[in-house]
Every structure is written in structure tokens, then in C-alpha cells.
Motif scaffolding. Structure first.
Motif, PDB file in Angstrom:
ATOM      1  N   LYS A  13       3.859 -11.187 -14.577  1.00  0.00           N
ATOM      2  CA  LYS A  13       2.958 -10.422 -15.443  1.00  0.00           C
ATOM      3  C   LYS A  13       3.262  -8.936 -15.345  1.00  0.00           C
ATOM      4  O   LYS A  13       3.271  -8.216 -16.354  1.00  0.00           O
ATOM      5  N   GLU A  14       3.536  -8.454 -14.140  1.00  0.00           N
ATOM      6  CA  GLU A  14       3.856  -7.046 -13.973  1.00  0.00           C
ATOM      7  C   GLU A  14       5.218  -6.698 -14.579  1.00  0.00           C
ATOM      8  O   GLU A  14       5.388  -5.627 -15.157  1.00  0.00           O
ATOM      9  N   VAL A  15       6.177  -7.588 -14.466  1.00  0.00           N
ATOM     10  CA  VAL A  15       7.485  -7.380 -15.103  1.00  0.00           C
ATOM     11  C   VAL A  15       7.307  -7.339 -16.619  1.00  0.00           C
ATOM     12  O   VAL A  15       7.880  -6.494 -17.306  1.00  0.00           O
ATOM     13  N   TYR A  16       6.484  -8.236 -17.157  1.00  0.00           N
ATOM     14  CA  TYR A  16       6.171  -8.241 -18.586  1.00  0.00           C
ATOM     15  C   TYR A  16       5.558  -6.903 -19.002  1.00  0.00           C
ATOM     16  O   TYR A  16       5.948  -6.319 -20.025  1.00  0.00           O
ATOM     17  N   ASP A  17       4.587  -6.426 -18.214  1.00  0.00           N
ATOM     18  CA  ASP A  17       3.962  -5.141 -18.527  1.00  0.00           C
ATOM     19  C   ASP A  17       5.010  -4.034 -18.626  1.00  0.00           C
ATOM     20  O   ASP A  17       4.976  -3.210 -19.529  1.00  0.00           O
ATOM     21  N   ARG A  18       5.934  -4.029 -17.681  1.00  0.00           N
ATOM     22  CA  ARG A  18       6.945  -2.959 -17.628  1.00  0.00           C
ATOM     23  C   ARG A  18       7.993  -3.088 -18.725  1.00  0.00           C
ATOM     24  O   ARG A  18       8.330  -2.130 -19.402  1.00  0.00           O
ATOM     25  N   LYS A  19       8.524  -4.287 -18.910  1.00  0.00           N
ATOM     26  CA  LYS A  19       9.658  -4.485 -19.817  1.00  0.00           C
ATOM     27  C   LYS A  19       9.241  -4.647 -21.279  1.00  0.00           C
ATOM     28  O   LYS A  19       9.910  -4.135 -22.168  1.00  0.00           O
ATOM     29  N   VAL A  20       8.162  -5.361 -21.521  1.00  0.00           N
ATOM     30  CA  VAL A  20       7.763  -5.660 -22.904  1.00  0.00           C
ATOM     31  C   VAL A  20       6.713  -4.669 -23.409  1.00  0.00           C
ATOM     32  O   VAL A  20       6.876  -4.080 -24.470  1.00  0.00           O
ATOM     33  N   LYS A  21       5.649  -4.508 -22.648  1.00  0.00           N
ATOM     34  CA  LYS A  21       4.579  -3.614 -23.078  1.00  0.00           C
ATOM     35  C   LYS A  21       4.908  -2.144 -22.831  1.00  0.00           C
ATOM     36  O   LYS A  21       4.226  -1.263 -23.339  1.00  0.00           O
ATOM     37  N   LYS A  22       5.951  -1.894 -22.018  1.00  0.00           N
ATOM     38  CA  LYS A  22       6.380  -0.531 -21.689  1.00  0.00           C
ATOM     39  C   LYS A  22       5.269   0.258 -20.990  1.00  0.00           C
ATOM     40  O   LYS A  22       5.092   1.449 -21.203  1.00  0.00           O
ATOM     41  N   LEU A  69       0.832  -1.212   0.000  1.00  0.00           N
ATOM     42  CA  LEU A  69       0.000   0.000   0.000  1.00  0.00           C
ATOM     43  C   LEU A  69       0.859   1.252   0.000  1.00  0.00           C
ATOM     44  O   LEU A  69       0.568   2.216  -0.701  1.00  0.00           O
ATOM     45  N   SER A  70       1.932   1.244   0.768  1.00  0.00           N
ATOM     46  CA  SER A  70       2.838   2.398   0.813  1.00  0.00           C
ATOM     47  C   SER A  70       3.478   2.640  -0.540  1.00  0.00           C
ATOM     48  O   SER A  70       3.544   3.773  -1.017  1.00  0.00           O
ATOM     49  N   LEU A  71       3.964   1.591  -1.171  1.00  0.00           N
ATOM     50  CA  LEU A  71       4.592   1.736  -2.490  1.00  0.00           C
ATOM     51  C   LEU A  71       3.582   2.192  -3.528  1.00  0.00           C
ATOM     52  O   LEU A  71       3.881   3.016  -4.373  1.00  0.00           O
ATOM     53  N   GLY A  72       2.383   1.643  -3.461  1.00  0.00           N
ATOM     54  CA  GLY A  72       1.348   2.021  -4.414  1.00  0.00           C
ATOM     55  C   GLY A  72       0.955   3.475  -4.299  1.00  0.00           C
ATOM     56  O   GLY A  72       0.674   4.135  -5.289  1.00  0.00           O
ATOM     57  N   LYS A  87      -2.332   7.498 -12.677  1.00  0.00           N
ATOM     58  CA  LYS A  87      -2.223   6.629 -13.850  1.00  0.00           C
ATOM     59  C   LYS A  87      -2.674   5.203 -13.540  1.00  0.00           C
ATOM     60  O   LYS A  87      -2.895   4.422 -14.444  1.00  0.00           O
ATOM     61  N   ASP A  88      -2.763   4.879 -12.279  1.00  0.00           N
ATOM     62  CA  ASP A  88      -3.109   3.524 -11.866  1.00  0.00           C
ATOM     63  C   ASP A  88      -4.161   3.603 -10.765  1.00  0.00           C
ATOM     64  O   ASP A  88      -3.841   3.543  -9.580  1.00  0.00           O
ATOM     65  N   PRO A  89      -5.435   3.755 -11.150  1.00  0.00           N
ATOM     66  CA  PRO A  89      -6.479   3.943 -10.142  1.00  0.00           C
ATOM     67  C   PRO A  89      -6.670   2.693  -9.270  1.00  0.00           C
ATOM     68  O   PRO A  89      -6.393   1.571  -9.698  1.00  0.00           O
ATOM     69  N   TRP A  90      -7.143   2.935  -8.047  1.00  0.00           N
ATOM     70  CA  TRP A  90      -7.414   1.808  -7.146  1.00  0.00           C
ATOM     71  C   TRP A  90      -8.620   0.996  -7.601  1.00  0.00           C
ATOM     72  O   TRP A  90      -8.676  -0.206  -7.386  1.00  0.00           O
ATOM     73  N   SER A 137       2.491  -2.338 -11.843  1.00  0.00           N
ATOM     74  CA  SER A 137       1.481  -1.865 -10.912  1.00  0.00           C
ATOM     75  C   SER A 137       1.528  -2.624  -9.589  1.00  0.00           C
ATOM     76  O   SER A 137       1.171  -3.799  -9.513  1.00  0.00           O
ATOM     77  N   VAL A 138       1.948  -1.915  -8.558  1.00  0.00           N
ATOM     78  CA  VAL A 138       1.928  -2.480  -7.215  1.00  0.00           C
ATOM     79  C   VAL A 138       0.473  -2.710  -6.787  1.00  0.00           C
ATOM     80  O   VAL A 138       0.172  -3.667  -6.080  1.00  0.00           O
TER      81      VAL A 138
END
Length: 91
Positions: A61-70, A8-11, A18-21, A74-75
């Protein structure tokens, strides 16, 4: 501090706006983690192994989003995955 507290703190610090709850994507994360956890348990895996596998898939999946999909790592998505895993264990 608990794992959920850290998440929660990181989020709160990253990607505000850009990343709604509350979004359809979050419900999909929770539902997918729930279904995968239930499937793993039903397949005979131990609870700890089921949690580890589904959590690993969630992080991947989150690493994929960041590295591949750019897009965002999302925490908040991970938090919803953890909720889904918890529900899969409890229900």
C-alpha cells in the motif's frame, strides 16, 4: 536495534511536518491491520503467515502511494500497521 526502533528513526528523518504522528489516517492503518490480522488468524492461517501477509499488504500500500498516487511512502503508517498487527495477535 529493534524493528520498531529502526522505523521510528526513519520516520523521524523523513517527511517531517508532512506526515504527522497523530492523524485519522494513522487510526485507519492500525484498525485495518488489526482487522486483517484477526481475519487471517480466524481463517486458520498460522500466526507467522498472518503477520507476513498483512505486513506485505501494508508495504504494498505504501509503495502504491509513492509510485502511483505520487504521495509519501509513510514509515509512520507502517509503524501503525505493525501496532495493529500486534494488537490483532495479542487480543
Amino acid at each position: 536495534m529493534t524493528l520498531i526502533g529502526v522505523i521510528l528513526s526513519l520516520g523521524a528523518l523523513t517527511y517531517a511536518g508532512k506526515d504527522p504522528w497523530w492523524a485519522e489516517d494513522k487510526a485507519k492503518h492500525m484498525a485495518t491491520a488489526y482487522i486483517l490480522t484477526k481475519y487471517a488468524l480466524h481463517s486458520g492461517l498460522k500466526r507467522e503467515h498472518s503477520i507476513a501477509i498483512v505486513l506485505s499488504l501494508s508495504v504494498a500500500k505504501e509503495v502504491y502511494d509513492r509510485k502511483v498516487k505520487k504521495t509519501l511512502f509513510s514509515v509512520k503508517d507502517l509503524l501503525y500497521d505493525i501496532i495493529g498487527i500486534g494488537l490483532g495477535i495479542l487480543l
